[in-house]
Design a protein around this motif. Structure first.
Motif, PDB file in Angstrom:
ATOM      1  N   LEU A   3       0.826  -1.210   0.000  1.00 30.28           N
ATOM      2  CA  LEU A   3       0.000   0.000   0.000  1.00 30.28           C
ATOM      3  C   LEU A   3       0.856   1.254   0.000  1.00 30.28           C
ATOM      4  CD1 LEU A   3      -2.735  -1.181   2.466  1.00 30.28           C
ATOM      5  CD2 LEU A   3      -2.899  -0.994   0.004  1.00 30.28           C
ATOM      6  N   GLY A   4       2.178   1.087   0.143  1.00 32.28           N
ATOM      7  CA  GLY A   4       3.157   2.175   0.094  1.00 32.28           C
ATOM      8  C   GLY A   4       2.614   3.580   0.120  1.00 32.28           C
ATOM      9  N   SER A   5       2.420   4.150  -1.054  1.00 31.85           N
ATOM     10  CA  SER A   5       1.989   5.543  -1.138  1.00 31.85           C
ATOM     11  C   SER A   5       0.518   5.671  -1.521  1.00 31.85           C
ATOM     12  CB  SER A   5       2.848   6.283  -2.159  1.00 31.85           C
ATOM     13  OG  SER A   5       2.652   5.690  -3.433  1.00 31.85           O
ATOM     14  N   ARG A   6      -0.214   4.551  -1.505  1.00 32.32           N
ATOM     15  CA  ARG A   6      -1.626   4.612  -1.865  1.00 32.32           C
ATOM     16  C   ARG A   6      -2.392   5.486  -0.883  1.00 32.32           C
ATOM     17  NH1 ARG A   6      -3.498   0.669  -5.470  1.00 32.32           N
ATOM     18  NH2 ARG A   6      -5.241   2.099  -5.638  1.00 32.32           N
ATOM     19  N   ARG A   7      -3.438   6.151  -1.367  1.00 34.71           N
ATOM     20  CA  ARG A   7      -4.244   7.044  -0.549  1.00 34.71           C
ATOM     21  C   ARG A   7      -5.557   6.355  -0.198  1.00 34.71           C
ATOM     22  NH1 ARG A   7      -1.866  11.331   1.408  1.00 34.71           N
ATOM     23  NH2 ARG A   7      -3.326  12.902   0.732  1.00 34.71           N
ATOM     24  N   VAL A   8      -6.102   6.704   0.960  1.00 39.19           N
ATOM     25  CA  VAL A   8      -7.320   6.072   1.433  1.00 39.19           C
ATOM     26  C   VAL A   8      -8.316   7.105   1.950  1.00 39.19           C
ATOM     27  CG1 VAL A   8      -6.173   3.890   2.046  1.00 39.19           C
ATOM     28  CG2 VAL A   8      -6.397   5.708   3.771  1.00 39.19           C
ATOM     29  N   ALA A   9      -9.560   6.656   2.074  1.00 43.40           N
ATOM     30  CA  ALA A   9     -10.630   7.459   2.680  1.00 43.40           C
ATOM     31  C   ALA A   9     -11.115   6.746   3.933  1.00 43.40           C
ATOM     32  CB  ALA A   9     -11.789   7.631   1.696  1.00 43.40           C
ATOM     33  N   VAL A 129     -14.796   2.709  12.351  1.00 42.12           N
ATOM     34  CA  VAL A 129     -13.972   3.228  11.264  1.00 42.12           C
ATOM     35  C   VAL A 129     -13.923   2.200  10.144  1.00 42.12           C
ATOM     36  CG1 VAL A 129     -11.682   4.081  10.612  1.00 42.12           C
ATOM     37  CG2 VAL A 129     -12.519   4.449  12.930  1.00 42.12           C
ATOM     38  N   SER A 130     -14.143   2.666   8.925  1.00 37.75           N
ATOM     39  CA  SER A 130     -13.943   1.840   7.735  1.00 37.75           C
ATOM     40  C   SER A 130     -12.939   2.570   6.852  1.00 37.75           C
ATOM     41  CB  SER A 130     -15.256   1.653   6.971  1.00 37.75           C
ATOM     42  OG  SER A 130     -16.188   0.966   7.795  1.00 37.75           O
ATOM     43  N   ILE A 131     -12.138   1.791   6.103  1.00 38.29           N
ATOM     44  CA  ILE A 131     -11.113   2.391   5.255  1.00 38.29           C
ATOM     45  C   ILE A 131     -11.246   1.834   3.844  1.00 38.29           C
ATOM     46  CG2 ILE A 131      -8.644   2.718   4.881  1.00 38.29           C
ATOM     47  CD1 ILE A 131      -8.198   2.297   7.871  1.00 38.29           C
ATOM     48  N   ALA A 132     -11.339   2.751   2.874  1.00 36.41           N
ATOM     49  CA  ALA A 132     -11.434   2.357   1.468  1.00 36.41           C
ATOM     50  C   ALA A 132     -10.263   2.936   0.694  1.00 36.41           C
ATOM     51  CB  ALA A 132     -12.750   2.847   0.854  1.00 36.41           C
TER      52      ALA A 132
END
Length: 135
Positions: A3-9, A129-132
């Protein structure tokens, strides 16, 4: 997958009156479980019923996160893996955190990294909390 530099919501739900510390702890635990750093959070969302929730707003301010609030009828249209009739009874939608995370990320439930991380704080109040993953 790295997930290195991936962004999440983040999708955030909580009981009325949940302290900022409980919400922050729930977020920290969910990020750790997903192997993510706080810097990877690009968006946050919840339900319009929480737009005046002091602990949630305080958390967002300290975290440097702009929150988007979705009405229950919009959240209710999002397919989620863990719908709850209890949540529907109190909010008008079967999902707050999962649906909010998916809407904020602009994606579908295959991109949920954390479905529903729940924490009951020392005062008995709950945060979810949920993370996408953002595309």
């Amino acid at each position: 997958m790295s997930l290195g530099s991936r962004r999440v919501a983040l999708g955030l739900g909580c009981d009325r009156g949940t302290p900022e510390a409980t919400i922050a702890q729930a977020v920290q635990e969910a990020l750790a479980a997903a192997g993510l750093a706080p810097e990877q959070v690009a968006a946050g969302a919840s339900i319009t019923l929480k737009a005046d929730e002091v602990g949630l707003l305080g958390f967002a301010e300290h975290f440097g996160l702009a929150l988007t609030f979705y009405p229950p009828e919009v959240l209710a249209t999002v397919p989620v893996p863990n719908p709850s009739e209890t949540v529907r009874k109190y909010t008008g939608t079967p999902s707050v955190s999962e649906a909010a995370a998916l809407l904020a990320a602009g994606t579908d439930m295959r991109q949920l990294l954390i479905e529903k991380h729940k924490l009951r704080g020392p005062d008995g109040r709950n945060a979810t909390v949920s993370i996408a993953l953002l595309p």
